[in-house]
Design a protein around this motif. Structure first.
Motif, mmCIF file in Angstrom:
data_model
loop_
_atom_site.group_PDB
_atom_site.id
_atom_site.type_symbol
_atom_site.label_atom_id
_atom_site.label_comp_id
_atom_site.label_asym_id
_atom_site.label_seq_id
_atom_site.Cartn_x
_atom_site.Cartn_y
_atom_site.Cartn_z
ATOM 1 N N LYS A 1 38.189 31.083 36.925
ATOM 2 C CA LYS A 1 38.163 31.717 38.243
ATOM 3 C C LYS A 1 39.574 31.726 38.823
ATOM 4 O O LYS A 1 40.221 30.687 38.899
ATOM 5 C CB LYS A 1 37.263 30.921 39.196
ATOM 6 N N ILE B 1 39.009 37.060 42.219
ATOM 7 C CA ILE B 1 38.438 37.363 43.524
ATOM 8 C C ILE B 1 39.463 37.113 44.629
ATOM 9 O O ILE B 1 40.072 36.043 44.708
ATOM 10 C CB ILE B 1 37.182 36.496 43.784
ATOM 11 N N ARG B 2 39.635 38.099 45.467
ATOM 12 C CA ARG B 2 40.465 38.005 46.661
ATOM 13 C C ARG B 2 41.898 37.550 46.386
ATOM 14 O O ARG B 2 42.441 36.679 47.050
ATOM 15 C CB ARG B 2 39.819 37.074 47.696
ATOM 16 N N GLN C 1 37.367 42.339 45.516
ATOM 17 C CA GLN C 1 38.004 42.089 46.801
ATOM 18 C C GLN C 1 39.491 41.743 46.697
ATOM 19 O O GLN C 1 40.038 41.040 47.536
ATOM 20 C CB GLN C 1 37.267 40.977 47.557
ATOM 21 N N SER D 1 41.136 32.811 42.296
ATOM 22 C CA SER D 1 40.775 33.337 43.615
ATOM 23 C C SER D 1 41.734 32.880 44.701
ATOM 24 O O SER D 1 42.378 31.828 44.589
ATOM 25 C CB SER D 1 39.351 32.899 43.974
ATOM 26 N N MET D 2 41.820 33.687 45.748
ATOM 27 C CA MET D 2 42.584 33.401 46.951
ATOM 28 C C MET D 2 44.066 33.125 46.679
ATOM 29 O O MET D 2 44.699 32.369 47.397
ATOM 30 C CB MET D 2 41.981 32.201 47.697
ATOM 31 N N GLN E 1 36.750 35.616 36.560
ATOM 32 C CA GLN E 1 36.562 36.218 37.876
ATOM 33 C C GLN E 1 37.895 36.240 38.605
ATOM 34 O O GLN E 1 38.559 35.204 38.724
ATOM 35 C CB GLN E 1 35.554 35.404 38.678
ATOM 36 N N LYS F 1 34.993 46.563 45.258
ATOM 37 C CA LYS F 1 35.593 46.404 46.582
ATOM 38 C C LYS F 1 37.055 45.973 46.565
ATOM 39 O O LYS F 1 37.490 45.198 47.407
ATOM 40 C CB LYS F 1 34.795 45.386 47.405
ATOM 41 N N THR G 1 43.037 28.303 42.705
ATOM 42 C CA THR G 1 42.944 28.867 44.056
ATOM 43 C C THR G 1 44.168 28.489 44.878
ATOM 44 O O THR G 1 44.774 27.437 44.665
ATOM 45 C CB THR G 1 41.710 28.316 44.796
#
Lengths: 266, 435
Positions: free
Chosen positions: B237, B265-266, B288, B239-240, B263, B311, B217
């Motif tokens: 993961k 994500i974002r 996202q 993310s961000m 995953q 999304k 992240t």
């Protein structure tokens, strides 16, 4: 103080602001619940960015309507005429009106977000500094678009005109401005990047987003390319304060300058 | 005379700067120990640098620190079967003109283990150099992010020409790359958490590694896999990772890697694929992100199957021309979310017609990197619409067997909540009226 109290009574008795706040409340609760279901640990920053994305659509329009109608109401009820002919200049009236409307809106919206911070603190990895930055973006959003709203209220003669102007300004800020930037992108080079940078950061929505993302630790300014480095030649905070000052001063002064517009003495 | 001696002793005792323990003493303890002996260190600062040249167990407590003198590696391992546990290691050299890159722990041998360590103020955290079958577990590494140049800070864990090592449950932040692998094969990496680095993971010429349950992240890039093949990435993961040209995962000039259950994500871009070939992307979630998958024309023969795309501002963008990739396998496509509504009249779980996505974003991305800054602007929607009307769009993907969307819309999910709120508001209004 009279202005603030009067504004508080008028705004809280009317339904417009409550409807606007209601929309923000419901949307922010949805976002919070969605984030609590998100399967990753940094839901808090994600919530802040999502709330900001919601603000981009709702807050400008709400502020433009509330602020412009606040001035127009004074015109319609002839109270503005009485004020400016008897005891105050238009500059003084607009200044006090701005403070009053801003205080009422800021109290309601920041109050709501401080309330929302409680469940965020309970269910997400709450970061106080990031939350404070988010509150600053809410405050700057409201101040800038209220000021533009006062300008619209000043130059328009009736509510229908104000509605049209508010929607146009909203469309220009949300869609048009960046659309022009998008079409200019192929022409941007290392030599003219400064012009693009000024235009990019004159759009408060771009500045606010960059400020929030950098403050919340989402957007890193490290290891940027030469072009990006030249684009972001000041810190996002500085861009934010410049933005705020420019919009507040420019739209206040233009509104004072064009004060005769829309004032009817019949 | 005795009084004079006593005064001299007091002066020496109180006014000469105290050293936590003489630099040589820890080295002397190590040198004096027998093979496989356990040395238990006290809760204090021991001065380095030290070299361990025999099988040994060194353990400490909460506040046990080995502090280097800033001229080299703090701890150098020159023997197999060395076990370090519960130590804080700090202050390696940051010099880069000596022909060697220094680190908190430099490992040149096989079969060692490092557990529950905290490494700070060091160029690299742990450096495995031609070292095999080592274990690095629950190690915390904090880099100094505020270096003037990108090379000013080293990597959290650097694995160089090293094989079959196990890296588990480590935490790394603020280093150049979180974990850097070069010519490092068959390593197992799981449960690590990496943030605020340039690339959380950086693979160069490293094959057949297993990478599981790691989290990346707030990095410039979550994982950058370059010139590497047959690696397995499962249940991680990303993310961000949101800076101007950030990505969750990048496959560059790499082939036959397997991505499953991850995953994304974002991120600015969930998965970035450049000059890569024949990678298998199965059952991952892309949600996202500004761009779910960005695929450059130099890439081909990737297989995307049973992934979920929810999304994302744009699920897939193909840049630099069309490339040949497959968006389904054995009659199983991907779940493209509520943006692509499907009919599934025969109830077989796949749509009754294919899904195609048209976009013009590739033009923007090819022309100027600043376009990434505007990807989250609402004007992108208008831009896409205008290009649709002007017929300037190109097909980004076509999935002939799209999976039936199982995503539940938030409005439906929270409809009960909406009803309760509405009821409460109506109740308040009625009570007011009756009052």
């Amino acid at each position: 103080m009279n202005y603030v109290w009067k504004e508080w009574m008028e705004q809280t008795r009317g339904k417009g602001l409550w409807f606007g706040l209601g929309m923000v409340v419901i949307m922010s609760l949805f976002i919070l619940m969605e984030a609590m279901n998100t399967p990753f640990e940094h839901g808090f920053q994600s919530v802040l960015i999502s709330l900001h994305e919601m603000h981009v659509f709702l807050l400008p329009l709400l502020c433009l309507f509330v602020a412009s109608f606040a001035v127009l109401q004074e015109k319609e009820l002839k109270t503005l005429m009485m004020i400016v002919t008897k005891k105050e200049s238009y500059r003084s009236f607009l200044f006090k009106k701005s403070i009053a409307v801003n205080l009422v809106m800021l109290a309601l919206f920041t109050g709501w977000y401080i309330l929302l911070a409680v469940p965020m603190r309970l269910f997400l990895a709450f970061d106080a500094a990031a939350f404070l930055s988010f509150l600053i973006t809410v405050i700057v959003f409201i101040l800038i678009f209220n000021q533009i709203g006062f300008f619209i209220g000043t130059i328009c003669t009736n509510r229908m005109q104000a509605v049209g102007a508010a929607v146009f300004v909203w469309f220009a800020f949300i869609f048009l401005f960046d659309l022009v930037l998008l079409y200019q992108l192929p022409a941007v080079t290392h030599d003219n990047i400064m012009i693009f940078s000024v235009l990019f950061f004159l759009q408060p929505l771009n500045t606010l987003r960059l400020y929030l993302e950098t403050s919340a630790g989402v957007f890193s300014m490290e290891y940027m390319s030469y072009l990006m480095d030249k684009l972001i030649w000041l810190s996002p905070q500085t861009f934010l304060w410049i933005n705020l000052a420019v919009f507040l001063i420019v739209f206040f002064e233009i509104a004072v300058w064009l004060r005769r517009k829309g004032l009817r003495y019949d | 005379m005795k009084r004079l001696l006593f005064i001299c002793f007091l002066l020496v005792f109180f006014f000469i700067p105290a050293r936590a323990m003489a630099g040589g003493e820890l080295q002397e303890m190590i040198d004096a120990a027998d093979d496989y002996e356990t040395i238990v260190l006290e809760n204090k600062v021991y001065e380095g640098n030290i070299v361990i040249e025999k099988p040994l167990i060194v353990t400490g407590s909460e506040e046990t620190v080995i502090r280097g003198d800033g001229t080299g590696n703090v701890v150098t391992i020159e023997s197999s079967d060395v076990h370090l546990e519960q130590l804080q290691i700090k202050n390696s050299s940051f010099a880069r003109g000596d022909g060697e890159e220094y680190s908190g722990i430099k490992v040149n041998t096989d079969g060692n283990s490092f557990r529950k360590l905290k490494i700070t103020d060091s160029y690299h955290g742990i450096y495995l150099s031609q070292a095999h079958e080592n274990i690095i577990d629950q190690v915390e590494i904090h880099g100094q992010k505020d270096q003037e140049t990108i090379a000013g800070q080293g990597n959290g864990i650097q694995v160089y020409y090293s094989e079959r090592n196990t890296l588990t449950d480590n935490y790394i932040e603020g280093t150049r790359d979180g974990m850097y692998f070069e010519y490092a094969h068959q390593n197992t990496i799981s449960g690590n958490e990496i943030s605020h680095t340039r690339y959380g993971l950086h693979y160069m010429y490293s094959d057949d590694n297993r990478f599981q349950d790691n989290s990346f992240t707030f990095n410039i890039g979550g994982a950058a896999v370059m010139h590497s093949s047959r690696n397995e990435f499962t249940d991680n993961k990303f993310s961000m990772n949101q800076s101007s040209r950030s990505f969750g995962f990048m496959l560059q000039a790499s082939s036959e890697n397997h991505l499953e259950g991850n995953q994304f994500i974002r991120n600015k871009r969930g998965l970035l694929v450049e000059q890569a070939r024949g990678n298998y992307i199965y059952d991952n979630e892309f949600s996202q992100n500004d761009i779910g998958v960005e695929m450059w024309a130099s890439s081909s023969q990737q297989i995307f199957t049973e992934n979920k795309f929810y999304k994302n501002r744009s699920p897939v963008v193909q840049v630099g021309g069309e490339s040949e990739n497959s968006w389904n396998e054995a009659g199983r496509g991907n779940d493209w979310g509520s943006d692509f509504p499907l009919a599934d009249l025969d109830q077989n779980g796949t749509g009754d017609f294919s899904v195609a996505y048209q976009s013009s974003l590739h033009q923007l991305l090819e022309e100027n990197e600043l376009s990434y800054l505007l990807l989250n602007s609402p004007s992108i929607v208008v831009y896409e619409k205008m290009n649709q009307w002007m017929n300037n769009q190109r097909t980004m993907f076509q999935d002939d067997f799209p999976l039936q969307n199982r995503e539940v819309l938030p409005v439906v999910k929270y409809s009960a909540f909406i009803l309760v709120i509405s009821g409460a508001l109506l109740g308040v209004q009625r009570r007011r009226r009756s009052a």
